[in-house]
Design an enzyme around this catalytic site. Structure first.
Site, PDB file in Angstrom:
ATOM      1  N   TYR A   1       0.842  -1.195   0.000  1.00  9.71           N
ATOM      2  CA  TYR A   1       0.000   0.000   0.000  1.00  9.71           C
ATOM      3  C   TYR A   1       0.880   1.249   0.000  1.00  9.71           C
ATOM      4  CZ  TYR A   1      -3.368   3.508   1.568  1.00  9.71           C
ATOM      5  OH  TYR A   1      -4.143   4.628   1.670  1.00  9.71           O
TER       6      TYR A   1
ATOM      7  N   GLU B   1       8.166   7.461  20.595  1.00  9.83           N
ATOM      8  CA  GLU B   1       7.128   6.543  21.070  1.00  9.83           C
ATOM      9  C   GLU B   1       6.995   5.340  20.143  1.00  9.83           C
ATOM     10  OE1 GLU B   1       3.562   8.920  21.389  1.00  9.83           O
ATOM     11  OE2 GLU B   1       4.724  10.607  22.199  1.00  9.83           O
TER      12      GLU B   1
ATOM     13  N   LYS C   1       5.182   3.059  17.527  1.00 11.44           N
ATOM     14  CA  LYS C   1       4.088   3.208  16.581  1.00 11.44           C
ATOM     15  C   LYS C   1       3.266   1.926  16.655  1.00 11.44           C
ATOM     16  CE  LYS C   1       2.620   4.689  12.048  1.00 11.44           C
ATOM     17  NZ  LYS C   1       1.481   3.772  12.033  1.00 11.44           N
TER      18      LYS C   1
ATOM     19  N   LYS D   1       9.213   4.094   9.957  1.00 10.90           N
ATOM     20  CA  LYS D   1       8.705   2.725   9.834  1.00 10.90           C
ATOM     21  C   LYS D   1       9.849   1.710   9.893  1.00 10.90           C
ATOM     22  CE  LYS D   1       4.870   1.964   8.061  1.00 10.90           C
ATOM     23  NZ  LYS D   1       3.478   2.234   7.747  1.00 10.90           N
TER      24      LYS D   1
ATOM     25  N   CYS E   1      16.849 -44.017   3.666  1.00  8.91           N
ATOM     26  CA  CYS E   1      16.596 -42.708   3.063  1.00  8.91           C
ATOM     27  C   CYS E   1      17.766 -41.751   3.321  1.00  8.91           C
ATOM     28  CB  CYS E   1      15.302 -42.127   3.628  1.00  8.91           C
ATOM     29  SG  CYS E   1      14.888 -40.538   2.908  1.00  8.91           S
TER      30      CYS E   1
END
Ligand code: IVH
Length: 708
Positions: A36, A118, A120, A320, A438
């Protein structure tokens, strides 16, 4: 201006409008936030480059989306705005520089700006309205001007005080974030899964979905929390009380009884960046998700001077964190065989930068998981990498599915060794039954075989096993016994001395016990305890290999059933073969031994000279399984006369007596047994039937012998 630009702008606006509705109204975002942000940034750039395309209705000019109609509308007296984002150090430095320039008149040139730093919170913005200190209304942000009335739902959140600790007359609006703790989210999704309900993609969506419940009782059942970070409308009586610095404001809110998050202060851009890195490093340990930190100019008077542009303040910015979710393409689904034979589908992804690293693979756990997420090859998927957590495919994007995208089917045979793949009912995992054969399981098998509690081969460490298997020199534990010191010395980081030592400890491991050997084979469900019981009950490998497992299971069931009857009658119980070894273990043994490859390995190990002292009973076998045991016969046996039975007992080394005493080992009872049976019960002597006798002779345990 080119037509292509006009078209692209229209396309971006339509997409962003749709995403806004999904995100804010429907709580079902189809794309990660970072996607976005990317589209939003592209649109903002095009609009800036081509002012003629400006449009007041563009998503860049709005915050959020119009409220859903189901709730009443609330007009925000003080608009609920958004924050601009910073994605790297440059953005932060630029933010600080612009603020300094705007504050030039009031800020000495060499003085840094003080900021409040602070969390977010990654939740939903909410405005709480208090009148005279009493909670009266809560609203979502909506489009920033008008939100939805979610008062009834917010009332159910326990961390929202219904009365403030120190009330004053008039309104006070508290702005903050509603969110869900990660731990609560996991638990809630577990419940949703169990109830067959829709699971939420992440805590943010879960919080949003929970808040938008039309029935407040539903919201009450969801573990929501609230954190305050600022103010909206402030009444005249309250205003003089409001602290002049942002960090003090948070303390003041806490003093009113409102939850606030952790905070710190920092002066100047460099200190902001240092704080950012600290919070980022501690992010995973927080009980809730944060998607960045928010820097706010501390002084209210500076804030007022800086003011707003469009949808966001100039005095604050959200820095961010690297996105934890990103979009990419699911190129293929491969199957990996794990160390214990579990087949794990792995997503091969178009490499994508997420959570701070490039991700190209992600585990898909198992078949059910793929079905639940409806993943197909070619799908566009949301990939998440949170903190140190391994990358995960969260969901696919339905409207980006290519036509004819092939689904996934778990292979019926092991992709590594070709053995059968089994999935037990009620289990999510599919397993290769190839065991020692195996290749993917060889390393683990060798590790298991060599461990101290098994064959105890000192010096056969992980690195050595890697090299031996990868070079093709060792396929199964049996190959260890053919290794020479010269060969080993040629390997990486291996001196002559340690090569000689390893050969020596491999040599030593040839002489072991059957219990250690059976445990060392790494048969599923056969731990040390079960291995000991098998060793003691069968005495030797040959007996174990000769076992007819179906017959054993039947026999066990028959004897157990018979014992139930005996118990009610107070009769002595018949010995149960492999007591305590449940059907799951028997099944696993049967499967392991039925696999020809495993048989080959067992033979090779014995050929290589691995041996053990056979137990007492197995040693007795030549002179008779029943040696040293005294029997008394009574009643009518189903298939032979008592004399024939006595002959059989003697043929196997046992003795037969006519009267029951404490020295009697077994009473063999048929129908119409009389006083001898009663006497046996009285003395606690084991009572068996003809079948029990046959089992004693064949291979089954003799009571009292267990553990010998
Ligand atoms: S202050 C006018 N502080 O981030 C500025 N917002 O992208 C108002 N958010 O809508 C926002 N934590 O939902 C602020 N400590 C925090 C925050 C925070 C999360 C959210 C809030 C806001 C969005 C902006």
């Amino acid at each position: 201006m080119s037509e292509a630009v006009t078209r692209r702008v229209a396309e971006l606006r339509a997409t962003l409008d749709r995403l806004n509705v999904e995100y804010y109204v429907l709580d079902t975002p189809s794309l990660p936030d970072a996607e976005y942000d990317r589209l939003f940034a592209e649109l903002a750039r095009l609009e800036a480059e081509h002012p003629a395309l400006a449009d007041p209705d563009s998503p860049t000019q709005r915050v959020g989306a119009s409220p859903a109609s189901a709730f009443g509308a609330v007009r925000h007296v003080v608009p609920m705005l958004s924050l601009n984002n910073a994605f790297d150090d440059e953005d932060v430095i630029g933010f600080d520089r612009r603020a300094r320039e705007l504050l030039r008149a009031v800020l000495p040139a060499d003085e840094p700006i003080d900021y409040s730093v602070e969390m977010k919170f990654d939740g939903l913005a909410i405005s709480l309205r208090y009148e005279d200190g009493r909670f009266v209304q809560a609203a979502t942000r909506g489009d920033g001007t008008t939100g939805e009335d979610v008062t009834a739902n917010i009332r159910t959140i326990r961390s929202v005080p219904l009365r403030l600790a120190r009330p004053l007359p008039g309104p006070l609006e508290v702005r903050g974030e509603v969110l869900m703790f990660k731990r609560d989210f996991e638990r809630m999704n577990e419940r949703q899964r169990e109830a067959g309900e829709r699971e939420f993609v992440n805590p943010r969506n879960a919080a949003a979905g929970s808040l938008r419940q039309l029935d407040p009782a539903m919201t009450a059942a969801r573990p929501l929390r609230f954190f305050a970070y600022g103010l909206g409308q402030v009444g005249a009586d309250w205003a003089p009380q409001v602290p002049a610095r942002q960090s003090d404001l948070l303390g003041w809110l806490a003093g009113l009884g409102l939850p606030v998050g952790p905070r710190r202060t920092a002066s100047g851009a460099a200190a902001l960046l240092a704080a950012y890195r600290e919070v980022l490093a501690g992010r995973a340990a927080l009980p809730y998700d944060i998607d960045g930190v928010v820097y706010k100019v501390e002084r209210q008077d500076f804030q007022a001077k800086l003011g707003f542009v469009a949808r966001a303040p100039r005095y604050a910015i959200a820095h961010k964190f690297p996105a934890q979710e990103a979009l990419t393409t699911l190129l293929a689904i491969d199957v990996q065989v794990g160390r214990t034979g579990v087949l794990t589908p792995v997503a091969r992804l178009q490499p994508v930068f997420v959570g701070g690293t490039t991700v190209a693979n992600a585990t898909l756990h198992n078949e059910d998981e793929i079905r639940r997420k409806d993943l197909r090859i070619g799908d566009t998927v949301i990939v998440r990498r949170a903190g140190d957590v391994i990358p995960e495919v969260v969901a696919m994007v339905p409207d980006r599915r290519p036509p004819d995208a092939p689904g996934f089917v778990m292979p019926a045979s092991c992709p590594v060794c070709g053995s059968a793949v089994m999935r037990e009912p009620g289990e999510a995992a599919s397993r290769c039954v190839g065991g020692l054969f195996c290749a993917a399981q060889r390393k683990q098998a060798l590790r298991h075989y060599a461990q101290r509690r098994a064959l105890d081969i000192e010096g056969l460490g992980d690195r050595m096993i890697e090299q031996l298997v990868d070079s093709g020199r060792v396929h199964s534990p049996a190959d260890l016994y053919g290794l020479t010191a010269a060969e080993l010395a040629a390997l990486d980081r291996m001196g002559d001395k340690s090569a000689a030592n390893l050969v020596e400890s491999i040599e030593r491991s040839r002489h072991t016990t059957l219990a250690r050997f059976l445990f060392g084979l790494g048969i599923r469900h056969v731990g040390e305890e079960v291995a000991r019981q098998l060793a003691s009950d069968y005495g030797d490998l040959a007996a174990l290999l000769a076992e007819d497992w179906d017959a054993l299971i039947e026999r066990k069931a028959r004897i157990q059933k018979d014992n139930t009857r005996r118990r009610t009658k107070g009769e002595a119980l018949a010995p149960v073969p492999l007591e305590g070894v449940g059907p799951e273990i028997v099944d696993s043994l049967r499967r392991f031994l039925a696999e020809p490859h495993n048989r080959e390995v067992l033979e090779a190990l014995q050929r290589a000279g691995v041996h053990w002292p056979v137990t007492e009973r197995a040693l007795q076998a030549p002179e008779g399984r029943l040696a040293g045991r005294t029997f008394v016969l009574t009643g009518t046996l189903p298939t032979m006369t008592r004399d024939e039975a006595a002959e059989l007992i003697r043929a196997h080394g046992g003795s037969v007596s006519t009267s029951v005493s404490r020295k009697t080992h077994y009473v063999v009872a048929g129908t119409d047994a009389g006083s001898k049976l009663a006497r046996a019960t009285e003395l606690g002597v084991a009572v068996i039937d003809e079948d029990g006798l046959r089992r004693l002779i064949e291979s089954d345990p003799v009571p009292g012998d267990r553990g010998s």
